[in-house]
Enzyme design. Sequence first.
Site, PDB file in Angstrom:
ATOM      1  N   GLU A 253       1.644 -13.945 -10.824  1.00 52.35           N
ATOM      2  CA  GLU A 253       2.433 -15.149 -11.065  1.00 52.35           C
ATOM      3  C   GLU A 253       3.912 -14.805 -11.004  1.00 52.35           C
ATOM      4  O   GLU A 253       4.325 -13.731 -11.431  1.00 52.35           O
ATOM      5  CB  GLU A 253       2.112 -15.731 -12.450  1.00 52.35           C
ATOM      6  CG  GLU A 253       0.643 -15.984 -12.710  1.00 52.35           C
ATOM      7  CD  GLU A 253       0.043 -17.092 -11.862  1.00 52.35           C
ATOM      8  OE1 GLU A 253       0.809 -17.930 -11.344  1.00 52.35           O
ATOM      9  OE2 GLU A 253      -1.195 -17.119 -11.716  1.00 52.35           O
TER      10      GLU A 253
ATOM     11  N   ASP B 284     -12.630 -32.153  -7.352  1.00 52.81           N
ATOM     12  CA  ASP B 284     -11.787 -31.918  -8.519  1.00 52.81           C
ATOM     13  C   ASP B 284     -10.325 -31.776  -8.117  1.00 52.81           C
ATOM     14  O   ASP B 284      -9.432 -32.255  -8.822  1.00 52.81           O
ATOM     15  CB  ASP B 284     -12.247 -30.677  -9.293  1.00 52.81           C
ATOM     16  CG  ASP B 284     -11.484 -30.516 -10.591  1.00 52.81           C
ATOM     17  OD1 ASP B 284     -11.468 -31.473 -11.399  1.00 52.81           O
ATOM     18  OD2 ASP B 284     -10.879 -29.445 -10.798  1.00 52.81           O
TER      19      ASP B 284
END
Length: 134
Positions: A42, A67
């Site tokens: 990240e 989803d």
Amino acid sequence: SDLTGWGKHTMKFDDGRSSHNLFGIKAGSEWQGAALKRQSLEFRDGALHSEVSRFRAYSTPADSLADYVDFIKSNPRYQQALSSAGDDQAYIRAIQDAGYATDPHYADKVIGILNGELLQQSLAVINPGVSSYG
């Protein structure tokens, strides 16, 4: 794109079952479905960090796609991106600007996939004679 691994693998459970998470959607506290924890890279404060993150898991790739659509449509921060219907590159850049991914190169990588040989070959098999990018 070789940078993303798209089309080559998905996260797997320890027993080898696929998570079928095609979009790397994380499992926040509101997620009630199956999940798995995995190391993820990240970007935080301009630097790359390795973190353990919870990711959503699905029974099928179709469930992952459904989803993703619900996730984008139901989240107010992506409404600007939804107004880019018909312009794939504008949509991808808008979801990056809205914070979909921490990677500052996310949009460029996804656009590379859209224009990449693997996706184009897959689309050609599904729909011969049609090229969406080119």
